[in-house]
Every structure is written in C-alpha cells, then in structure tokens.
Design an enzyme around this catalytic site. Structure first.
Site, PDB file in Angstrom:
ATOM      1  CG  HIS A 111      47.161  11.427  37.850  1.00 24.55           C
ATOM      2  ND1 HIS A 111      46.823  12.078  36.797  1.00 24.55           N
ATOM      3  CD2 HIS A 111      47.779  10.373  37.427  1.00 24.55           C
ATOM      4  CE1 HIS A 111      47.638  11.901  35.905  1.00 24.55           C
ATOM      5  NE2 HIS A 111      48.188  10.528  36.176  1.00 24.55           N
TER       6      HIS A 111
ATOM      7  CD  GLU B  43      52.779  -7.047  62.668  1.00 24.17           C
ATOM      8  OE1 GLU B  43      51.448  -6.868  63.042  1.00 24.17           O
ATOM      9  OE2 GLU B  43      52.949  -8.160  62.356  1.00 24.17           O
TER      10      GLU B  43
ATOM     11  CE  LYS C 280      45.477  -8.612  68.804  1.00 25.27           C
ATOM     12  NZ  LYS C 280      46.564  -9.787  68.656  1.00 25.27           N
TER      13      LYS C 280
END
Ligand code: PA5
Length: 442
Positions: free
Chosen positions: A304, A283, A418
């Site tokens: 792995h 951010e 949003k």
C-alpha cells in the site's frame, strides 16, 4: 525432512537456465575460495564453520550468563551494524509482537547504540530510571562512536542507580580478545566478557556471542539456533547446493540489468531480518562500483506504499520472497449475518490463508509486471529454521561476492563518514582533516 528451500519461481522470462548455469564455473571457484581459504578476505572466514565448531561449553556459558540478568527488568544490548542487527532480527522474529521481547520470567531486551538519537537516549533513560537493568555492550573494535556514547551514558546511570558493584555484575562486554577501549575498560572494571574472534566480521557474527547472548537473554533457544545453522552448513558444503543456486540466480539477474533486489516478507516479524540481510549483502557486495542494491519490504503493509513502484516503476528490480509455512497460532475470520463489509466469502477461513493468497497473487502480479521472483521457503519461524536461514544467506553471500569478483568480507567505504564526523567534531588526531573540512564548508 522439513527444511528451507529455494525455488526460482519466475525468473526464466528474464534470464534463461543457460544464463544461470553459465555461472556454475564461477560458483565452483567461489566455493573453492571459501572452503580452501584462497579468496580475497580469507582472513575473515571464521563464520564458515562456526555452527559445527561452536563448543557446547560456550553455549552453556552464554546461557548461564543470560541467567545473571534474571533480577533485572530490562537488559540493554548496546551495539551497531553487525553488533546489533542479527540479535534484533532473531529476537523480533521469535517474540510475541506485543510482549516486546519479554520472556515469561526474564528481563525485556532493549537496544541502544544503534543510532545517535538524543531523544531516543533520553526516552530510554526515562524508561530505565528507578528500574533494575543490565547492559550487554557489543563492539568488535571497541571504539565505535555510537555504542561508546550509549554505553558511557547508561553505565553512568546504572552505577548511580544501583552502585558500582551491581553494575560490574550486570555489565557484559563482547569485544576483541585483546585490543580496543572496551577490552581495556572491561578488564579494569572486572566485567564478564566474551570474545569476538578476529576472523569473524561484524555482519557474519550473529552466531557468535554477539547475537547469541541477547537472544538467550530474550528467552530463546540458542542451541536450536546453532543446530539449525549446522544442518545448513552441512547442506551447503558440497556442489549443487541451494546457496549456490541463489547466488547464481541473483548474479544472472544482475547481469541482465536487474540491479536492485527486494527481500520481501509477508510476516511482520521478519522486518528486522530484512534489515540484517540488507547489511549482509550491502556491505559485502557494494564496492568497486558494483553490487546489487539490497532493499526490503514488509508485505502486505508495503504493497500500500511501495506496491505501485514495484508493479510499474523502472524495471531494474527482482524480488526474493521469504515465505513462512505455518503461522504459530490459528485465527479464523468470523461470519457476520449483516455482512455489511462483504467479507462473508472468506468467513471461516484462517487469516494466514488470506495472507498466503495475497502472497501468491502479489508474486503473479509482479511477475506479469516484469519483476522476476525467487522464492525462499521456511517451514515456520523457530530457532532451528532461523538458524538455517541465517547460515543459508551467509553462505550464499560469500559465494555471490566471489562470483561478482569483489572481496565480500571488507567494508572500506564505511570509514568515509566517520572521518568527516571526527574532523567536524575536532577529534584529537584529526587536525589536518578538520582544517580541510572547514575550508570545504566555507
Ligand atoms: O559488519 C561490520 O563490520 C560493521 O557493521 C560493524 O559490525 C559495525 O560497524 C560495528 O562495529 P564494532 O562491532 O566494531 O563496534
């Protein structure tokens, strides 16, 4: 004195000392911007002196508030992003892996509001049904959708189960001093509250009540956490400090085409520390078409799954390894007469010794494969050293963002999803956006 250290173990094949030191002037400017408050986002520098300026009385108040939950079996910490990840990271790092955040004589801390998972909320409600629980609701804005949904549902459940009076005494709100729906509700219902200061952004808020209250409820020593952060605040106050060194090194690597930084741990308790770090750097730096992409792996588990890519995939990555000095407990690999598994060559040695050799072997292999490696050592997983580590990464993030020439303290890009979500849900006030998005979907 034991402390965390930063070692540029194997970056010099990719960048030279001169490349790194060439950023010294930018780092000096960055330090000046932070300390004099002259850079972009300078109204969000409250975190810089938080450790040294946190009053003992606030820590006592947080500890006393944590005790109010002693009659609960569970406490749900509701929040998302910066209002969630710091507490989750510290609690995971310090908790017994199987006691799941339960101190010997206190409630177990659970998390909600960090997603919109219907099944997650259903299962959480199932666990809490018939049990005494409390809520810490954390939202700086007081209006974030994810925690607001979880809080509405769990508050209703708590009030129905235990009554409004019990609920009012077992809900703590951490939010803005004056603004937002949560502040209004807390005032109306008489909840105990703590304030998130205007000048501390979410991802820099773990050392405020946002992180400290859930950590205290989980039974950990918040004074030691702050003391550790304070010692790192002092250690990184002047020129030539380790936060500068890390910030300069990662920017030199970025300039040399290493666009992805992988934070690596060899201790499963650090998984959420990686999540917190990803938010902090993602951010803060990912804007204006720039920024190192922050990724994280838990080794040896992820060797792995991701090991192949890291060893031989596109050479655009570097690694920052958090290496923990001492394991807390001792477990020795037993000898076995039949030795059918062929493990007797390490019989009598500690599991941690094998892990450390895996760590060193991985680093050498990755460096040979063209993955530069920065090492950050932490003596042990304790409140003190986690406090140091948190502040170290915060300080380095501020410096690094300014070296990169972005505002490290805003996050304008977070609003885009949003806006679309509100438009799709026909939120009042979003009529024009709703019409536009529906047209786009046709
Ligand atoms: O770092 C940030 O600012 C964000 O991650 C916020 O913490 C997150 O969006 C939650 O916001 P709020 O605390 O206002 O609910």
């Amino acid at each position: 004195m034991k402390t965390i250290e930063v070692i540029n173990r194997n970056v010099l094949g990719t960048v030279s000392e001169a490349d790194i030191n060439g950023l010294q002037a930018r780092a000096n400017e960055a330090m000046e911007k932070l300390h004099k408050g002259t850079g972009a986002g300078n109204d969000f520098l409250g975190w810089l002196h938080l450790p040294s300026e946190t009053a003992e009385a606030l820590l006592d108040d947080i500890n006393a508030t944590a005790k109010c939950f002693d009659d609960c079996e569970y406490v749900v910490a509701i929040g998302i992003g910066g209002s969630y990840l710091g507490a989750k990271a510290v609690i995971e790092a310090l908790s017994d892996s199987f006691a799941a955040y339960k101190p010997a004589d206190g409630p177990r801390v659970l998390f909600a509001g960090q997603n919109i998972g219907e099944d997650y909320l259903h299962e959480l409600k199932g666990l809490l049904r018939g049990k005494k629980f409390g809520i810490i609701v954390i939202s700086k804005s007081g209006t974030t959708t994810e925690p607001a949904i979880a809080f509405r549902m769990l508050r209703e459940m708590l009030e129905a189960q235990e009554g409004k009076d019990f609920a009012a005494k077992h809900i703590v709100a951490i939010t803005d001093a004056h603004k937002g729906a949560l502040r209004k509700l807390a005032t109306e219902e008489g909840y105990k509250t703590f304030v998130i200061e205007d000048n501390v952004g979410g991802r820099f808020s773990v050392l405020t009540p946002v992180g400290l209250l859930p950590i205290a409820v989980a039974g950990f020593d918040i004074k030691a956490l702050i003391a550790g952060a304070k010692s790192m605040e002092e250690a990184t106050a002047g020129a030539g400090n380790i936060a500068e060194k890390y910030a300069m090194t990662r920017n030199a690597l970025y300039n040399a085409g290493k666009k992805i930084e992988i934070l690596v741990n060899f201790n499963p308790k650090l998984h959420y520390f990686g999540e917190w770090w990803k938010q902090l750097y993602g951010e803060s730096e990912g804007k204006d078409g720039k920024g190192i992409f922050p990724a994280a792996v838990d080794d040896t588990t992820d060797l792995h799954s991701m090991g192949q890519w890291i060893q031989e995939g596109e050479r655009t990555i570097f690694e920052t390894v958090i290496s923990v000095g001492d394991a807390k407990y001792t477990e020795v690999i037993p000898s076995d007469e039949a030795n059918l598994d062929g493990l007797n060559y390490i019989a009598g040695r500690r599991v941690d010794e094998v892990n450390k050799m895996a760590e060193l072997g991985t680093c050498l292999a990755h460096v040979d494969g063209g993955v530069p490696n920065i090492l950050v050592t932490i003596p042990e997983l304790s409140e003190k050293y986690l406090g140091e580590l948190i502040y170290f990464f915060e300080k380095a993030c501020g410096i690094s963002g300014y070296i990169l020439d972005v505002n490290p303290f805003n996050q304008p890009g977070v609003e885009a999803y949003k806006k679309n979500m509100f438009a799709l849900l026909n939120k009042p006030g979003y009529e024009a956006e709703s019409a536009a998005i529906q047209a786009k979907l046709k």
